[in-house]
Design an enzyme around this catalytic site. Structure first.
Site, PDB file in Angstrom:
ATOM      1  N   HIS A 112       0.421  -1.086   0.119  1.00 42.52           N
ATOM      2  CA  HIS A 112      -0.211  -0.160   0.034  1.00 42.52           C
ATOM      3  C   HIS A 112       0.425   1.127   0.157  1.00 42.52           C
ATOM      4  O   HIS A 112       0.407   2.265  -0.102  1.00 42.52           O
ATOM      5  CB  HIS A 112      -0.926  -0.074   1.441  1.00 42.52           C
ATOM      6  CG  HIS A 112      -0.568   0.041   2.799  1.00 42.52           C
ATOM      7  ND1 HIS A 112       0.101  -0.617   3.131  1.00 42.52           N
ATOM      8  CD2 HIS A 112      -0.675   1.451   3.510  1.00 42.52           C
ATOM      9  CE1 HIS A 112       0.927  -0.645   3.964  1.00 42.52           C
ATOM     10  NE2 HIS A 112       0.304   1.364   4.430  1.00 42.52           N
ATOM     11  N   HIS A 125       7.397  -2.563   2.105  1.00 41.74           N
ATOM     12  CA  HIS A 125       7.613  -1.271   2.067  1.00 41.74           C
ATOM     13  C   HIS A 125       9.143  -0.179   1.701  1.00 41.74           C
ATOM     14  O   HIS A 125       9.160   0.431   1.041  1.00 41.74           O
ATOM     15  CB  HIS A 125       7.147  -0.470   2.886  1.00 41.74           C
ATOM     16  CG  HIS A 125       5.602  -1.344   3.639  1.00 41.74           C
ATOM     17  ND1 HIS A 125       5.043  -1.441   2.361  1.00 41.74           N
ATOM     18  CD2 HIS A 125       4.928  -1.390   4.466  1.00 41.74           C
ATOM     19  CE1 HIS A 125       3.478  -1.872   3.259  1.00 41.74           C
ATOM     20  NE2 HIS A 125       3.772  -2.360   4.599  1.00 41.74           N
TER      21      HIS A 125
HETATM   22  P1  NDP Z   1      -4.566 -10.532  11.045  1.00 41.94           P
HETATM   23  O1  NDP Z   1      -4.501 -11.201  12.770  1.00 41.94           O
HETATM   24  O2  NDP Z   1      -6.523  -9.358  12.370  1.00 41.94           O
HETATM   25  O3  NDP Z   1      -5.564 -11.721  10.276  1.00 41.94           O
HETATM   26  C1  NDP Z   1      -6.848 -11.385   9.784  1.00 41.94           C
HETATM   27  C2  NDP Z   1      -7.866 -12.510   9.465  1.00 41.94           C
HETATM   28  O4  NDP Z   1      -7.155 -13.799   8.712  1.00 41.94           O
HETATM   29  C3  NDP Z   1      -8.667 -12.590  11.084  1.00 41.94           C
HETATM   30  O5  NDP Z   1      -9.353 -12.308  11.423  1.00 41.94           O
HETATM   31  C4  NDP Z   1      -8.573 -14.611  10.732  1.00 41.94           C
HETATM   32  O6  NDP Z   1      -9.992 -14.554  10.007  1.00 41.94           O
HETATM   33  C5  NDP Z   1      -7.689 -15.514   9.925  1.00 41.94           C
HETATM   34  N1  NDP Z   1      -6.998 -15.733  10.206  1.00 41.94           N
HETATM   35  C6  NDP Z   1      -6.086 -15.108  11.875  1.00 41.94           C
HETATM   36  N2  NDP Z   1      -4.749 -16.178  11.947  1.00 41.94           N
HETATM   37  C7  NDP Z   1      -5.036 -17.289  10.897  1.00 41.94           C
HETATM   38  C8  NDP Z   1      -4.262 -18.176  10.800  1.00 41.94           C
HETATM   39  N3  NDP Z   1      -3.641 -18.946  11.422  1.00 41.94           N
HETATM   40  N4  NDP Z   1      -4.346 -19.417  10.035  1.00 41.94           N
HETATM   41  C9  NDP Z   1      -5.998 -18.691   9.829  1.00 41.94           C
HETATM   42  N5  NDP Z   1      -6.487 -17.884   9.825  1.00 41.94           N
HETATM   43  C10 NDP Z   1      -5.952 -17.210  10.652  1.00 41.94           C
HETATM   44  O7  NDP Z   1      -4.049 -10.103  10.906  1.00 41.94           O
HETATM   45  P2  NDP Z   1      -4.052  -8.445   9.480  1.00 41.94           P
HETATM   46  O8  NDP Z   1      -5.674  -8.075   9.329  1.00 41.94           O
HETATM   47  O9  NDP Z   1      -3.482  -7.344  10.550  1.00 41.94           O
HETATM   48  O10 NDP Z   1      -3.101  -9.126   8.608  1.00 41.94           O
HETATM   49  C11 NDP Z   1      -3.425  -9.239   7.342  1.00 41.94           C
HETATM   50  C12 NDP Z   1      -2.568  -9.306   6.593  1.00 41.94           C
HETATM   51  O11 NDP Z   1      -2.904  -8.454   5.974  1.00 41.94           O
HETATM   52  C13 NDP Z   1      -1.583  -9.976   6.516  1.00 41.94           C
HETATM   53  O12 NDP Z   1      -1.115 -10.462   5.515  1.00 41.94           O
HETATM   54  C14 NDP Z   1      -0.483  -8.354   6.749  1.00 41.94           C
HETATM   55  O13 NDP Z   1       0.209  -8.141   6.328  1.00 41.94           O
HETATM   56  C15 NDP Z   1      -1.214  -7.302   5.823  1.00 41.94           C
HETATM   57  N6  NDP Z   1      -1.363  -6.419   6.715  1.00 41.94           N
HETATM   58  C16 NDP Z   1      -1.910  -5.574   7.223  1.00 41.94           C
HETATM   59  C17 NDP Z   1      -2.178  -4.411   7.764  1.00 41.94           C
HETATM   60  C18 NDP Z   1      -2.632  -3.656   9.573  1.00 41.94           C
HETATM   61  O14 NDP Z   1      -2.916  -2.999   9.424  1.00 41.94           O
HETATM   62  N7  NDP Z   1      -3.448  -4.862  10.304  1.00 41.94           N
HETATM   63  C19 NDP Z   1      -1.854  -3.110   7.169  1.00 41.94           C
HETATM   64  C20 NDP Z   1      -1.172  -4.128   5.636  1.00 41.94           C
HETATM   65  C21 NDP Z   1      -0.932  -5.454   5.406  1.00 41.94           C
HETATM   66  P3  NDP Z   1     -10.874 -16.081  10.328  1.00 41.94           P
HETATM   67  O15 NDP Z   1     -10.629 -16.643  11.858  1.00 41.94           O
HETATM   68  O16 NDP Z   1     -12.541 -15.633  10.255  1.00 41.94           O
HETATM   69  O17 NDP Z   1      -9.995 -16.862   9.871  1.00 41.94           O
HETATM   70  C1  BG6 Z   2       1.830  -3.021   7.127  1.00 44.12           C
HETATM   71  C2  BG6 Z   2       2.541  -3.137   8.409  1.00 44.12           C
HETATM   72  O1  BG6 Z   2       1.976  -3.318   6.274  1.00 44.12           O
HETATM   73  O2  BG6 Z   2       2.043  -1.829   6.763  1.00 44.12           O
HETATM   74  C3  BG6 Z   2       1.870  -2.591   9.647  1.00 44.12           C
HETATM   75  O3  BG6 Z   2       1.797  -5.317   8.329  1.00 44.12           O
HETATM   76  C4  BG6 Z   2       2.056  -1.329   9.726  1.00 44.12           C
HETATM   77  O4  BG6 Z   2       2.854  -3.538  10.524  1.00 44.12           O
HETATM   78  C5  BG6 Z   2       1.598  -0.479   8.265  1.00 44.12           C
HETATM   79  O5  BG6 Z   2       2.122  -0.873  10.921  1.00 44.12           O
HETATM   80  C6  BG6 Z   2       2.413   0.751   7.978  1.00 44.12           C
HETATM   81  O6  BG6 Z   2       1.200   1.477   7.421  1.00 44.12           O
HETATM   82  P1  BG6 Z   2       1.692   2.916   6.963  1.00 44.12           P
HETATM   83  O7  BG6 Z   2       0.387   3.256   6.077  1.00 44.12           O
HETATM   84  O8  BG6 Z   2       0.446   2.712   8.478  1.00 44.12           O
HETATM   85  O9  BG6 Z   2       1.957   3.518   7.735  1.00 44.12           O
END
Ligand code: NDP
Ligand code: BG6
Length: 464
Positions: A161, A223
């Site tokens: 992003h 990033h």
């Molecule tokens: P979460 O830990 O909140 O996981 C998202 C969902 O994935 C959960 O609600 C769960 O849904 C499912 N999940 C979590 N752990 C597992 C597991 N071990 N096995 C299977 N399913 C699982 O992660 P995020 O939402 O923070 O991140 C998701 C993706 O987005 C990652 O790849 C991360 O790198 C990327 N990302 C995240 C950012 C952020 O700010 N959070 C920013 C940029 C990228 P359910 O239980 O319903 O299956």
């Molecule tokens: C995500 C990382 O890709 O970028 C997070 O998984 C991090 O850990 C985030 O906080 C930072 O994004 P931004 O746009 O807030 O700088």
């Protein structure tokens, strides 16, 4: 009944979906008369009405919430995907967004790929994968092959992003739409480059993801290396995505793998007490490294990158420090040397600062640091859109300008893999106090390698 555009979000009740994807959809719920429907999918148990409440709360869009559907499924179980297939029956455009931890990508890709819901070469069926793609070079290659088995390149959207942030795209405009900068943008006049991606917040409730990943995989592999590529690449032939990707690949190919002896890892004090973190976790929440670029333009220029959680404040910046001008004497007294800095403020306080030396007003001829600032917000009357809004708008439109290509991602893993392997094998991160700029060793890394000291605006006179 199927709608015109269906967005299937795997992991739709997770952090990313709630904090970034759904809020960004508010302005995209209806585009050019086309309605968007969100289909949330995951292992969690939600009723349709609970999920609609979640969509309403996160997106603020009653329209989006009213049409939203929830499908409970198991990522490894193709049978459990049947309700998704039924919902998509007859839909014009279907987008599958993997907003789950990287370890789940392979299972979801193989089920979606074999489900009959997608056809290779059909641009109305798109796949969106979050970063990091894989956990090392080998797994990234496997995932890229898996993607290529079911989708053509134009159907694939690999998210970083940062590439959708206006200020990141503006790096290209700054470098290649102004004749002022490019002539100095090389080893002849650049003394050092520093890239900082600092966050004030800790990991919050994301231990389940973060404690397996760490700062290098979470931020540097994607990033930070994308920023580095944009800053150091050769001019692209055009601003079209193919040429920009080609130029970034060239830049990343010239970056040597990170050397553990020229890198510092840290862990903020209190990390081990965060909910879900292993009590003996050696996971780094901070990483800094010297980067060597082995090409004609950058040979010998010390380049430094750093990122971390729980630091003094949120600041993502690229600082290009130019070589000092000769400082002339006035009345026998040598003037204070003031380095010229080009500071690209990615966030917050988006903009560009040119820090120069100026004469202090008054009778005496005395130099002081002064700043010439471009404030990005002044270029528009509206608030800058969130990067995720740009990303999703691009996915819905089928454009590719804000996405890295698969090869760039593999090249980035080649750069970070030796560091990750070495850190996982042994040693401990250095503790640092939350609210600081990270371990002292990262300051020594710069000082010992010809980088001076870390610069971030606000902490350097004249750059604020
Ligand atoms: P979460 O830990 O909140 O996981 C998202 C969902 O994935 C959960 O609600 C769960 O849904 C499912 N999940 C979590 N752990 C597992 C597991 N071990 N096995 C299977 N399913 C699982 O992660 P995020 O939402 O923070 O991140 C998701 C993706 O987005 C990652 O790849 C991360 O790198 C990327 N990302 C995240 C950012 C952020 O700010 N959070 C920013 C940029 C990228 P359910 O239980 O319903 O299956
Ligand atoms: C995500 C990382 O890709 O970028 C997070 O998984 C991090 O850990 C985030 O906080 C930072 O994004 P931004 O746009 O807030 O700088």
């Amino acid at each position: 009944m199927a709608s015109s555009v269906d967005l299937v979000i795997f992991g739709a009740s997770g952090d990313l979906a709630r904090t970034k994807i759904l809020p960004s959809l508010k302005h995209l719920a209806r585009r050019n008369g086309t309605a968007l429907r969100v289909i949330g999918a995951g292992r969690s148990e939600h009723t349709q009405s609970e999920f609609r409440d979640l969509v309403s709360e996160s997106s603020g869009s009653a329209e989006l919430a009213a049409g939203a559907e929830w499908v409970r499924l198991r990522y490894k179980d193709p049978e459990s995907f049947t309700p998704v297939k039924e919902l998509l029956d007859g839909t014009k455009t279907a987008i599958f967004y993997l907003a789950t931890p990287p370890a789940t990508f392979s299972d979801i890709l193989s089920t979606v790929g074999n489900s009959g819901m997608v056809t290779k070469g059909d641009p109305s069926r798109r796949i969106v994968v979050e970063k990091p793609l894989g956990h090392d070079l080998a797994s990234a290659r496997r995932l890229n092959s898996q993607l290529a088995a079911s989708f053509d390149e134009e159907q694939i959207f690999r998210i970083d992003h940062y590439l959708a942030k206006d200020t990141v795209q503006n790096v290209l405009a700054l470098r290649f739409s102004n004749s002022l900068f490019e002539p100095v943008w090389n080893r002849n006049l650049v003394e050092t480059i520093m890239i900082t991606a600092a966050e004030e917040e800790g990991i919050g409730l994301r231990a389940g993801y973060y404690d397996h990943i760490g700062a290098v995989r979470d931020m540097i592999q994607n990033h930070v290396l994308q920023l580095l590529a944009l800053v150091t690449m050769e001019p692209p032939t055009t601003f079209d995505s193919d040429y920009i990707r080609r130029a970034k690949r060239g830049a990343l190919r010239a970056v040597l793998p990170l050397d553990p002896t020229q890198a510092v890892r840290g862990q903020y004090e209190g990390y081990l007490d965060e909910p879900g973190v292993a009590p003996d976790s050696r996971r780094e929440t901070y990483a800094a490294a010297r980067v060597h670029i082995d090409n004609w333009r950058w040979d010998g220029v010390p380049i430094f990158i750093r990122t971390g959680k729980a630091l003094k404040r949120r600041a993502t910046e690229i600082v290009i420090k130019l070589r000092d001008a000769p400082s002339l004497r006035v009345g026998g007294r040598r003037q204070r040397g003031i380095a010229t800095l080009i500071v690209i403020r990615i966030q917050p306080d988006e903009g560009i600062t040119l820090r120069i030396g100026a004469k202090r007003p008054g009778v005496r001829f005395e130099m002081v640091p002064a700043g010439m600032r471009l404030d990005y917000a002044h270029l528009t009357r509206t608030a800058l859109p969130d990067a995720y809004e740009n990303v999703l708008a691009e996915v819905l439109a089928g454009g590719h300008s804000a996405f890295p290509g698969g090869e760039e991602i593999e090249l980035s893993w080649e750069i970070v893999d030796p560091l990750i392997k070495s850190w996982e094998q042994d040693g401990h991160p250095e503790p640092y106090p939350p609210g600081s700029w990270g371990p002292q060793a990262a300051d020594d890394l710069l000082a010992d390698n010809g980088g001076g000291r870390w610069i971030v605006s606000g902490d350097e006179p004249g750059t604020a």
